[in-house]
Design a protein around this motif. Structure first.
Motif, PDB file in Angstrom:
ATOM      1  N   GLU A   1       0.764  -1.143  -0.187  1.00  0.00           N
ATOM      2  CA  GLU A   1       0.191   0.038   0.182  1.00  0.00           C
ATOM      3  C   GLU A   1       0.862   1.279  -0.098  1.00  0.00           C
ATOM      4  OE1 GLU A   1      -2.428   0.165   3.586  1.00  0.00           O
ATOM      5  OE2 GLU A   1      -3.321   2.254   3.023  1.00  0.00           O
ATOM      6  N   ALA A   2       0.650   2.135  -1.046  1.00  0.00           N
ATOM      7  CA  ALA A   2       1.424   3.344  -1.050  1.00  0.00           C
ATOM      8  C   ALA A   2       1.149   4.279   0.279  1.00  0.00           C
ATOM      9  CB  ALA A   2       0.900   4.090  -2.364  1.00  0.00           C
ATOM     10  N   GLN A   3       2.061   4.516   0.854  1.00  0.00           N
ATOM     11  CA  GLN A   3       1.795   5.361   2.190  1.00  0.00           C
ATOM     12  C   GLN A   3       2.874   5.972   2.643  1.00  0.00           C
ATOM     13  OE1 GLN A   3       0.450   2.649   5.062  1.00  0.00           O
ATOM     14  NE2 GLN A   3       2.411   1.390   4.909  1.00  0.00           N
ATOM     15  N   VAL A   4       2.824   7.065   3.662  1.00  0.00           N
ATOM     16  CA  VAL A   4       3.801   7.797   4.139  1.00  0.00           C
ATOM     17  C   VAL A   4       3.519   7.475   5.794  1.00  0.00           C
ATOM     18  CG1 VAL A   4       4.376  10.175   4.861  1.00  0.00           C
ATOM     19  CG2 VAL A   4       3.517   9.743   2.604  1.00  0.00           C
ATOM     20  N   THR A   5       4.476   6.876   6.375  1.00  0.00           N
ATOM     21  CA  THR A   5       4.570   6.448   7.745  1.00  0.00           C
ATOM     22  C   THR A   5       5.443   7.314   8.706  1.00  0.00           C
ATOM     23  OG1 THR A   5       4.387   4.151   6.814  1.00  0.00           O
ATOM     24  CG2 THR A   5       4.947   4.359   9.197  1.00  0.00           C
ATOM     25  N   GLN A   6       4.571   7.700   9.580  1.00  0.00           N
ATOM     26  CA  GLN A   6       5.513   8.597  10.588  1.00  0.00           C
ATOM     27  C   GLN A   6       5.533   8.002  11.882  1.00  0.00           C
ATOM     28  OE1 GLN A   6       2.890  12.417   9.511  1.00  0.00           O
ATOM     29  NE2 GLN A   6       4.023  12.580  11.306  1.00  0.00           N
ATOM     30  N   ASN A   7       6.484   8.246  12.790  1.00  0.00           N
ATOM     31  CA  ASN A   7       6.606   7.634  14.133  1.00  0.00           C
ATOM     32  C   ASN A   7       7.317   8.467  14.911  1.00  0.00           C
ATOM     33  OD1 ASN A   7       5.287   4.794  14.174  1.00  0.00           O
ATOM     34  ND2 ASN A   7       6.520   4.516  12.368  1.00  0.00           N
ATOM     35  N   PRO A   8       6.925   8.667  16.327  1.00  0.00           N
ATOM     36  CA  PRO A   8       5.723   7.971  16.688  1.00  0.00           C
ATOM     37  C   PRO A   8       4.530   8.936  16.700  1.00  0.00           C
ATOM     38  CG  PRO A   8       6.786   9.278  18.750  1.00  0.00           C
ATOM     39  CD  PRO A   8       7.601   9.421  17.142  1.00  0.00           C
ATOM     40  N   ARG A   9       3.264   8.080  16.926  1.00  0.00           N
ATOM     41  CA  ARG A   9       1.939   9.053  16.876  1.00  0.00           C
ATOM     42  C   ARG A   9       1.699   9.932  17.836  1.00  0.00           C
ATOM     43  NH1 ARG A   9      -2.364   6.937  13.766  1.00  0.00           N
ATOM     44  NH2 ARG A   9      -3.130   9.068  14.645  1.00  0.00           N
ATOM     45  N   TYR A  10       2.372   9.491  19.115  1.00  0.00           N
ATOM     46  CA  TYR A  10       2.229  10.583  20.049  1.00  0.00           C
ATOM     47  C   TYR A  10       3.377  10.500  20.919  1.00  0.00           C
ATOM     48  CZ  TYR A  10      -2.864   9.736  19.553  1.00  0.00           C
ATOM     49  OH  TYR A  10      -4.111   9.672  18.674  1.00  0.00           O
ATOM     50  N   LEU A  11       3.818  11.669  21.539  1.00  0.00           N
ATOM     51  CA  LEU A  11       5.007  11.892  22.126  1.00  0.00           C
ATOM     52  C   LEU A  11       5.000  13.055  23.027  1.00  0.00           C
ATOM     53  CD1 LEU A  11       7.868  11.185  22.369  1.00  0.00           C
ATOM     54  CD2 LEU A  11       8.689  12.854  20.588  1.00  0.00           C
ATOM     55  N   ILE A  12       5.400  12.800  24.457  1.00  0.00           N
ATOM     56  CA  ILE A  12       5.424  13.659  25.426  1.00  0.00           C
ATOM     57  C   ILE A  12       6.898  13.608  25.880  1.00  0.00           C
ATOM     58  CG2 ILE A  12       4.373  14.502  27.645  1.00  0.00           C
ATOM     59  CD1 ILE A  12       1.965  12.892  27.195  1.00  0.00           C
ATOM     60  N   THR A  13       7.279  14.989  25.875  1.00  0.00           N
ATOM     61  CA  THR A  13       8.809  15.142  26.179  1.00  0.00           C
ATOM     62  C   THR A  13       8.904  16.493  27.013  1.00  0.00           C
ATOM     63  OG1 THR A  13      11.027  15.067  25.229  1.00  0.00           O
ATOM     64  CG2 THR A  13       9.402  16.605  24.138  1.00  0.00           C
ATOM     65  N   VAL A  14      10.198  16.551  27.733  1.00  0.00           N
ATOM     66  CA  VAL A  14      10.567  17.814  28.246  1.00  0.00           C
ATOM     67  C   VAL A  14      11.383  18.589  27.570  1.00  0.00           C
ATOM     68  CG1 VAL A  14      10.401  16.378  30.662  1.00  0.00           C
ATOM     69  CG2 VAL A  14      12.494  16.580  29.421  1.00  0.00           C
ATOM     70  N   THR A  15      11.172  19.735  28.094  1.00  0.00           N
ATOM     71  CA  THR A  15      12.029  20.913  27.498  1.00  0.00           C
ATOM     72  C   THR A  15      13.490  20.735  27.241  1.00  0.00           C
ATOM     73  OG1 THR A  15      10.366  22.542  28.193  1.00  0.00           O
ATOM     74  CG2 THR A  15      12.679  23.412  27.676  1.00  0.00           C
ATOM     75  N   GLY A  16      14.078  20.734  26.299  1.00  0.00           N
ATOM     76  CA  GLY A  16      15.339  20.641  26.185  1.00  0.00           C
ATOM     77  C   GLY A  16      16.016  19.435  25.555  1.00  0.00           C
ATOM     78  N   LYS A  17      15.258  18.209  25.768  1.00  0.00           N
ATOM     79  CA  LYS A  17      15.434  16.969  25.447  1.00  0.00           C
ATOM     80  C   LYS A  17      15.438  16.551  23.892  1.00  0.00           C
ATOM     81  CE  LYS A  17      15.006  11.998  26.731  1.00  0.00           C
ATOM     82  NZ  LYS A  17      14.220  11.297  27.596  1.00  0.00           N
ATOM     83  N   LYS A  18      16.503  16.407  23.294  1.00  0.00           N
ATOM     84  CA  LYS A  18      16.427  16.100  21.916  1.00  0.00           C
ATOM     85  C   LYS A  18      15.492  14.868  21.384  1.00  0.00           C
ATOM     86  CE  LYS A  18      19.441  15.302  17.852  1.00  0.00           C
ATOM     87  NZ  LYS A  18      21.018  14.850  17.747  1.00  0.00           N
ATOM     88  N   LEU A  19      14.861  15.072  20.247  1.00  0.00           N
ATOM     89  CA  LEU A  19      13.934  14.103  19.695  1.00  0.00           C
ATOM     90  C   LEU A  19      13.986  14.283  18.225  1.00  0.00           C
ATOM     91  CD1 LEU A  19      11.034  15.292  18.605  1.00  0.00           C
ATOM     92  CD2 LEU A  19      10.948  16.063  20.934  1.00  0.00           C
ATOM     93  N   THR A  20      13.660  12.976  17.461  1.00  0.00           N
ATOM     94  CA  THR A  20      13.432  12.677  16.306  1.00  0.00           C
ATOM     95  C   THR A  20      12.232  12.191  16.054  1.00  0.00           C
ATOM     96  OG1 THR A  20      15.944  12.560  15.937  1.00  0.00           O
ATOM     97  CG2 THR A  20      14.731  11.563  14.355  1.00  0.00           C
ATOM     98  N   VAL A  21      11.459  12.689  14.956  1.00  0.00           N
ATOM     99  CA  VAL A  21      10.179  12.187  14.511  1.00  0.00           C
ATOM    100  C   VAL A  21      10.676  11.567  13.134  1.00  0.00           C
ATOM    101  CG1 VAL A  21       7.843  12.350  13.854  1.00  0.00           C
ATOM    102  CG2 VAL A  21       8.759  13.794  15.619  1.00  0.00           C
ATOM    103  N   THR A  22      10.305  10.293  12.990  1.00  0.00           N
ATOM    104  CA  THR A  22      10.823   9.603  11.618  1.00  0.00           C
ATOM    105  C   THR A  22       9.785   9.776  10.557  1.00  0.00           C
ATOM    106  OG1 THR A  22       9.988   7.376  12.423  1.00  0.00           O
ATOM    107  CG2 THR A  22      12.257   8.112  12.853  1.00  0.00           C
ATOM    108  N   CYS A  23      10.021   9.727   9.405  1.00  0.00           N
ATOM    109  CA  CYS A  23       9.197   9.810   8.279  1.00  0.00           C
ATOM    110  C   CYS A  23       9.598   8.927   7.167  1.00  0.00           C
ATOM    111  CB  CYS A  23       8.830  10.956   7.751  1.00  0.00           C
ATOM    112  SG  CYS A  23       7.825  11.150   6.515  1.00  0.00           S
ATOM    113  N   SER A  24       8.903   7.970   6.453  1.00  0.00           N
ATOM    114  CA  SER A  24       9.296   7.120   5.264  1.00  0.00           C
ATOM    115  C   SER A  24       8.104   7.090   4.492  1.00  0.00           C
ATOM    116  CB  SER A  24       9.708   5.792   5.899  1.00  0.00           C
ATOM    117  OG  SER A  24       9.870   5.009   4.854  1.00  0.00           O
ATOM    118  N   GLN A  25       8.513   7.179   3.017  1.00  0.00           N
ATOM    119  CA  GLN A  25       7.587   6.920   1.851  1.00  0.00           C
ATOM    120  C   GLN A  25       7.973   5.834   0.985  1.00  0.00           C
ATOM    121  OE1 GLN A  25       8.026   7.928  -1.346  1.00  0.00           O
ATOM    122  NE2 GLN A  25       9.894   9.390  -1.138  1.00  0.00           N
TER     123      GLN A  25
END
Lengths: 113, 114
Positions: A1-25
């Protein structure tokens, strides 16, 4: 199935803590883009990429980084998140956005406390 | 530069009534115009688009939109609302030289009353 997938769906974090949201098509699209959605403001473009190793700023790039090392992946990086980056984020891809529009992922709801 | 204005952040209609969601744009070049729908907890889905040719464009789920250059408008309509049409709708315009920018309006939340 043709799609764009991103993760995570939900994320709670604290100020200053580095994070990455992934995306793949899986559609072999040239263009990829990140948008944030905030009530009353619609979708605003953060960064976009026209091809591997080619990225450019959108309307609201401050506080974000992206990379495009492979055609299918376009991660969004927040080096030092702040509460004003609490938002709903969408990754999107397209062969030619101006003509075809974008295909969107399901979104990532980010909360920075 | 291009921009999109959606009149009415919330629209409420009764089931079976006409749906009319308004979109006005500005663009320095001939625009391509899009309508997207966003159901709760989902991404945006393309409803329809206007590029060139016929100014009345038909999309999915019985929606259609008409491009009116003289009015710089691209309003979305559906003759008879269904409960399942309740969602947020976004109008978007592209038209910059590179063709890679899609500018979105602020969105209109459609509520359908039984």
């Amino acid at each position: 199935e043709a799609q764009v997938t991103q993760n995570p769906r939900y994320l709670i974090t604290v100020t200053g803590k580095k994070l990455t949201v992934t995306c793949s098509q899986n559609m072999n699209h040239e263009y990829m883009s990140w948008y944030r959605q905030d009530p009353g403001l619609g979708l605003r473009q953060i960064y976009y990429s026209m091809n591997v190793e080619v990225t450019d700023k959108g309307d609201v790039p401050e506080g974000y980084k992206v990379s495009r090392k492979e055609k299918r992946n376009f991660p969004l990086i927040l080096e030092s998140p702040s509460p004003n980056q609490t938002s709903l984020y969408f990754c999107a891809s397209s062969l030619l956005p101006g003509l075809d529009g974008y295909t969107f992922g399901s979104g990532t709801r980010l909360t920075v406390v | 530069a291009q921009s999109v204005t959606q009149l009415g952040s919330h629209v409420s209609v009764s089931e079976g009534a006409l749906v009319l969601l308004r979109c006005n744009y500005s663009s320095s070049v001939p625009p391509y115009l899009f309508w997207y729908v966003q159901y709760p907890n989902q991404g945006l889905q393309l409803l329809l688009k206007y590029t060139t040719g016929a100014t009345l464009v038909k999309g999915i789920n019985g929606f259609e939109a008409e491009f009116k250059k003289s009015e710089t408008s691209f309003h979305l309509t559906k003759p008879s609302a269904h409960m399942s049409d309740a969602a947020e709708y976004f109008c978007a315009v592209s038209g910059d030289n590179a063709g890679n920018m899609l500018t979105f309006g602020g969105g209109t939340r459609l509520m359908v009353k039984p």
